[in-house]
Design a protein around this motif. Sequence first.
Motif, PDB file in Angstrom:
ATOM      1  N   ALA A 111       1.862  -4.425  11.502  1.00  0.00           N
ATOM      2  CA  ALA A 111       2.973  -5.221  10.955  1.00  0.00           C
ATOM      3  C   ALA A 111       3.607  -6.154  11.986  1.00  0.00           C
ATOM      4  N   GLU A 164       6.879 -12.417  13.258  1.00  0.00           N
ATOM      5  CA  GLU A 164       7.265 -13.807  13.562  1.00  0.00           C
ATOM      6  C   GLU A 164       7.038 -14.734  12.363  1.00  0.00           C
ATOM      7  N   PHE A 222       7.076  -2.128   9.492  1.00  0.00           N
ATOM      8  CA  PHE A 222       7.041  -1.004   8.555  1.00  0.00           C
ATOM      9  C   PHE A 222       8.035   0.079   8.957  1.00  0.00           C
ATOM     10  N   ARG A 223       8.130   0.308  10.283  1.00  0.00           N
ATOM     11  CA  ARG A 223       8.988   1.385  10.792  1.00  0.00           C
ATOM     12  C   ARG A 223      10.238   0.847  11.442  1.00  0.00           C
ATOM     13  N   TYR A 266       7.543  -3.107  -3.942  1.00  0.00           N
ATOM     14  CA  TYR A 266       6.291  -3.818  -3.639  1.00  0.00           C
ATOM     15  C   TYR A 266       6.293  -5.245  -4.169  1.00  0.00           C
ATOM     16  N   ARG A 294       8.135  -7.279  -1.643  1.00  0.00           N
ATOM     17  CA  ARG A 294       7.285  -7.531  -0.469  1.00  0.00           C
ATOM     18  C   ARG A 294       6.166  -8.498  -0.803  1.00  0.00           C
ATOM     19  N   GLN A 316      -4.195  -3.469   9.398  1.00  0.00           N
ATOM     20  CA  GLN A 316      -3.468  -2.496   8.585  1.00  0.00           C
ATOM     21  C   GLN A 316      -2.511  -3.218   7.644  1.00  0.00           C
ATOM     22  N   VAL A 326      -3.352   1.116   0.153  1.00  0.00           N
ATOM     23  CA  VAL A 326      -3.613   2.536   0.400  1.00  0.00           C
ATOM     24  C   VAL A 326      -2.299   3.227   0.694  1.00  0.00           C
ATOM     25  N   GLY A 347      -1.635   9.633   2.063  1.00  0.00           N
ATOM     26  CA  GLY A 347      -2.275  10.687   1.282  1.00  0.00           C
ATOM     27  C   GLY A 347      -3.458  10.164   0.499  1.00  0.00           C
ATOM     28  N   GLU A 348      -3.658   8.832   0.502  1.00  0.00           N
ATOM     29  CA  GLU A 348      -4.830   8.264  -0.178  1.00  0.00           C
ATOM     30  C   GLU A 348      -5.886   7.893   0.861  1.00  0.00           C
ATOM     31  N   THR A 390       1.025  -3.053  16.498  1.00  0.00           N
ATOM     32  CA  THR A 390       1.042  -1.814  15.723  1.00  0.00           C
ATOM     33  C   THR A 390       1.618  -0.686  16.561  1.00  0.00           C
ATOM     34  N   SER A 391       2.371   0.188  15.878  1.00  0.00           N
ATOM     35  CA  SER A 391       2.950   1.345  16.579  1.00  0.00           C
ATOM     36  C   SER A 391       1.899   2.425  16.796  1.00  0.00           C
ATOM     37  N   PHE A 405      -2.881   7.193  10.960  1.00  0.00           N
ATOM     38  CA  PHE A 405      -4.308   7.518  11.050  1.00  0.00           C
ATOM     39  C   PHE A 405      -4.952   7.361   9.677  1.00  0.00           C
ATOM     40  N   ASN A 421       2.096  -6.020  22.408  1.00  0.00           N
ATOM     41  CA  ASN A 421       3.217  -5.474  21.646  1.00  0.00           C
ATOM     42  C   ASN A 421       4.503  -5.811  22.397  1.00  0.00           C
ATOM     43  N   ALA A 464       3.542 -11.263  19.954  1.00  0.00           N
ATOM     44  CA  ALA A 464       2.124 -11.663  19.810  1.00  0.00           C
ATOM     45  C   ALA A 464       1.972 -13.172  19.653  1.00  0.00           C
TER      46      ALA A 464
HETATM   47  C1  BV8 Z   1      -5.535   9.449   4.906  1.00  0.00           C
HETATM   48  C2  BV8 Z   1      -0.161   0.364   3.040  1.00  0.00           C
HETATM   49  C3  BV8 Z   1      -7.239  10.932   4.293  1.00  0.00           C
HETATM   50  C4  BV8 Z   1       1.000   0.548   2.136  1.00  0.00           C
HETATM   51  C5  BV8 Z   1       0.006   2.046   4.840  1.00  0.00           C
HETATM   52  C6  BV8 Z   1      -0.631  14.531   5.044  1.00  0.00           C
HETATM   53  C7  BV8 Z   1      -1.448  14.285   3.933  1.00  0.00           C
HETATM   54  C8  BV8 Z   1      -2.367  13.258   3.940  1.00  0.00           C
HETATM   55  C9  BV8 Z   1      -2.496  12.461   5.054  1.00  0.00           C
HETATM   56  C10 BV8 Z   1      -1.672  12.716   6.121  1.00  0.00           C
HETATM   57  C11 BV8 Z   1      -0.761  13.737   6.152  1.00  0.00           C
HETATM   58  N1  BV8 Z   1      -0.118  13.713   7.357  1.00  0.00           N
HETATM   59  C12 BV8 Z   1      -0.590  12.695   8.095  1.00  0.00           C
HETATM   60  C13 BV8 Z   1      -1.532  12.100   7.369  1.00  0.00           C
HETATM   61  C14 BV8 Z   1      -2.265  10.977   7.749  1.00  0.00           C
HETATM   62  C15 BV8 Z   1      -1.443   9.758   7.318  1.00  0.00           C
HETATM   63  C16 BV8 Z   1      -0.656   9.308   8.516  1.00  0.00           C
HETATM   64  O1  BV8 Z   1      -1.244   8.803   9.444  1.00  0.00           O
HETATM   65  N2  BV8 Z   1       0.673   9.532   8.513  1.00  0.00           N
HETATM   66  C17 BV8 Z   1       1.458   9.148   9.665  1.00  0.00           C
HETATM   67  C18 BV8 Z   1       2.815   8.612   9.215  1.00  0.00           C
HETATM   68  C19 BV8 Z   1       1.583  10.374  10.565  1.00  0.00           C
HETATM   69  N3  BV8 Z   1      -2.431   8.785   6.913  1.00  0.00           N
HETATM   70  C20 BV8 Z   1      -2.773   8.666   5.627  1.00  0.00           C
HETATM   71  O2  BV8 Z   1      -2.250   9.266   4.713  1.00  0.00           O
HETATM   72  C21 BV8 Z   1      -3.934   7.723   5.386  1.00  0.00           C
HETATM   73  N4  BV8 Z   1      -4.884   8.344   4.532  1.00  0.00           N
HETATM   74  O3  BV8 Z   1      -5.321  10.045   5.939  1.00  0.00           O
HETATM   75  O4  BV8 Z   1      -6.486   9.813   3.970  1.00  0.00           O
HETATM   76  C22 BV8 Z   1      -6.565  12.095   3.626  1.00  0.00           C
HETATM   77  C23 BV8 Z   1      -6.271  12.008   2.286  1.00  0.00           C
HETATM   78  C24 BV8 Z   1      -5.693  13.107   1.670  1.00  0.00           C
HETATM   79  C25 BV8 Z   1      -5.387  14.266   2.409  1.00  0.00           C
HETATM   80  C26 BV8 Z   1      -5.670  14.294   3.788  1.00  0.00           C
HETATM   81  C27 BV8 Z   1      -6.250  13.203   4.402  1.00  0.00           C
HETATM   82  C28 BV8 Z   1      -3.438   6.453   4.705  1.00  0.00           C
HETATM   83  C29 BV8 Z   1      -2.638   5.653   5.698  1.00  0.00           C
HETATM   84  C30 BV8 Z   1      -2.308   4.290   5.085  1.00  0.00           C
HETATM   85  C31 BV8 Z   1      -0.902   4.299   4.580  1.00  0.00           C
HETATM   86  N5  BV8 Z   1      -0.564   2.953   4.109  1.00  0.00           N
HETATM   87  N6  BV8 Z   1       0.237   0.794   4.371  1.00  0.00           N
HETATM   88  C32 BV8 Z   1       2.120  -0.386   2.487  1.00  0.00           C
HETATM   89  O5  BV8 Z   1       1.957  -1.303   3.336  1.00  0.00           O
HETATM   90  O6  BV8 Z   1       3.186  -0.209   1.878  1.00  0.00           O
HETATM   91  S1  BV8 Z   1       0.397   2.410   6.442  1.00  0.00           S
HETATM   92  C33 BV8 Z   1       1.690   1.467   7.001  1.00  0.00           C
HETATM   93  O7  BV8 Z   1       1.800   1.799   8.385  1.00  0.00           O
HETATM   94  C34 BV8 Z   1       1.450  -0.037   6.979  1.00  0.00           C
HETATM   95  O8  BV8 Z   1       0.183  -0.423   6.502  1.00  0.00           O
HETATM   96  C35 BV8 Z   1       1.452  -0.398   8.448  1.00  0.00           C
HETATM   97  O9  BV8 Z   1       0.626  -1.448   8.688  1.00  0.00           O
HETATM   98  C36 BV8 Z   1       0.952   0.873   9.023  1.00  0.00           C
HETATM   99  C37 BV8 Z   1       1.095   1.044  10.472  1.00  0.00           C
HETATM  100  O10 BV8 Z   1       2.374   0.596  10.823  1.00  0.00           O
HETATM  101  P1  BV8 Z   1       2.404  -0.649  11.832  1.00  0.00           P
HETATM  102  O11 BV8 Z   1       1.543  -1.731  11.289  1.00  0.00           O
HETATM  103  O12 BV8 Z   1       2.082  -0.149  13.180  1.00  0.00           O
HETATM  104  O13 BV8 Z   1       3.880  -1.144  11.702  1.00  0.00           O
HETATM  105  P2  BV8 Z   1       5.142  -0.503  12.434  1.00  0.00           P
HETATM  106  O14 BV8 Z   1       6.344  -1.082  11.768  1.00  0.00           O
HETATM  107  O15 BV8 Z   1       4.974   0.972  12.520  1.00  0.00           O
HETATM  108  O16 BV8 Z   1       5.050  -1.043  13.929  1.00  0.00           O
HETATM  109  C38 BV8 Z   1       5.166  -2.436  14.186  1.00  0.00           C
HETATM  110  C39 BV8 Z   1       4.792  -2.594  15.643  1.00  0.00           C
HETATM  111  O17 BV8 Z   1       4.834  -3.979  15.967  1.00  0.00           O
HETATM  112  C40 BV8 Z   1       5.759  -1.904  16.592  1.00  0.00           C
HETATM  113  O18 BV8 Z   1       5.005  -1.241  17.598  1.00  0.00           O
HETATM  114  C41 BV8 Z   1       6.556  -3.068  17.193  1.00  0.00           C
HETATM  115  O19 BV8 Z   1       6.935  -2.795  18.537  1.00  0.00           O
HETATM  116  C42 BV8 Z   1       5.548  -4.169  17.156  1.00  0.00           C
HETATM  117  N7  BV8 Z   1       6.099  -5.524  17.094  1.00  0.00           N
HETATM  118  C43 BV8 Z   1       7.231  -5.959  16.460  1.00  0.00           C
HETATM  119  N8  BV8 Z   1       7.342  -7.292  16.595  1.00  0.00           N
HETATM  120  C44 BV8 Z   1       6.263  -7.717  17.299  1.00  0.00           C
HETATM  121  C45 BV8 Z   1       5.476  -6.598  17.616  1.00  0.00           C
HETATM  122  N9  BV8 Z   1       4.326  -6.691  18.312  1.00  0.00           N
HETATM  123  C46 BV8 Z   1       3.944  -7.928  18.715  1.00  0.00           C
HETATM  124  N10 BV8 Z   1       4.645  -9.044  18.439  1.00  0.00           N
HETATM  125  C47 BV8 Z   1       5.804  -8.978  17.744  1.00  0.00           C
HETATM  126  N11 BV8 Z   1       6.499 -10.110  17.493  1.00  0.00           N
END
Ligand code: BV8
Length: 250
Positions: free
Chosen positions: A23, A28, A34-35, A66, A69, A104, A162, A165-166, A191-192, A196, A216, A232
């Motif tokens: 995200a 920019e 997202f977080r 959604y 967004r 992502q 996605v 949990g999907e 990305t943070s 996974f 980042n 970025a």
């Molecule tokens: C899965 C789409 C297999 C939707 C997203 C329990 C049950 C099931 C699964 C899990 C579970 N526990 C954990 C999991 C795994 C889970 C997971 O990882 N959870 C995390 C929270 C711990 N994953 C899943 O569920 C995945 N599926 O595992 O399936 C399975 C299935 C069933 C049972 C078991 C296993 C699915 C993951 C996908 C989820 N969907 N998005 C939507 O967009 O609404 S994820 C969501 O987070 C977004 O897509 C986003 O892209 C993604 C990652 O976030 P970031 O992109 O990193 O964004 P964030 O805000 O966090 O960070 C921004 C970063 O940018 C920061 O670091 C910041 O410093 C930086 N930044 C800011 N400005 C700038 C910058 N950098 C550069 N320049 C700048 N200007």
Amino acid sequence: MHDLRSVAMALRTARGVVVLTGAGVSVESGLRPFRGADGWWKGHDPTVLATPEAFAADPALVSEWYDTRRLAALAAQPNAAHRAISRLERHLVGAGGRFALLTQNVDDLHRRAGSEHVVELHGNITVWRDHRSGRKVTPEPVPFTAYPQPGPDGGWLRPDVVWFGEVLPTAAWNAAEAALSWCDMLLVVGTSSVVFPAAGLVERAAAAGAVTVEVNVEATYARVEHRLVGPAGEVLPRLLDEAFGNAPRG
Ligand code: BV8
């Protein structure tokens, strides 16, 4: 930023470059990350709303979030980070190298910036599907008339993304794993690295011998060899200019 120079040298000789974005590359462009506090919407935590359970419990609320967004993504413009990544792809492919963009993000901005080899790990918010039949539709660029919006086959429309949990789309995940087989440099941008399986790609690339670089505004827990700290949209154009000379901007 002496590290930018060493990263540029590595980029100049890389034959297979993979970029993994989150995200942060769209911040920019005015889109929320997202977080963190900026990600919350009307007091709701995105990681709670982005689930099948939330949609089942309150399809109106999740659909409104959604759709809001979706419209923001359609109204946003690609920024210098998206354009730099598109320029990097053209440079690599033009030089006979290999390139893959694993995102992502669901905002479609990489494609609108001209990136062609885009792997959408988490889907695309401009496409929705009937939650019963799965039939996909691309809604008009205007707000839905109702939340939830009835789908073409009697279900509700849900975003073709996605949720937690999907499972990720098989074709996308296979493409990501295939890219790791030839990747000799991985750029992890905006990305943070907490979600996974996408975040796991960083360690796997490093284990396969790739040079790993994070771009980042802050250091994350991702274990990378180089960290270029800054927005970025500023760091990537400078990195490409340093690596390839001040070619016409993408
Ligand atoms: C899965 C789409 C297999 C939707 C997203 C329990 C049950 C099931 C699964 C899990 C579970 N526990 C954990 C999991 C795994 C889970 C997971 O990882 N959870 C995390 C929270 C711990 N994953 C899943 O569920 C995945 N599926 O595992 O399936 C399975 C299935 C069933 C049972 C078991 C296993 C699915 C993951 C996908 C989820 N969907 N998005 C939507 O967009 O609404 S994820 C969501 O987070 C977004 O897509 C986003 O892209 C993604 C990652 O976030 P970031 O992109 O990193 O964004 P964030 O805000 O966090 O960070 C921004 C970063 O940018 C920061 O670091 C910041 O410093 C930086 N930044 C800011 N400005 C700038 C910058 N950098 C550069 N320049 C700048 N200007």
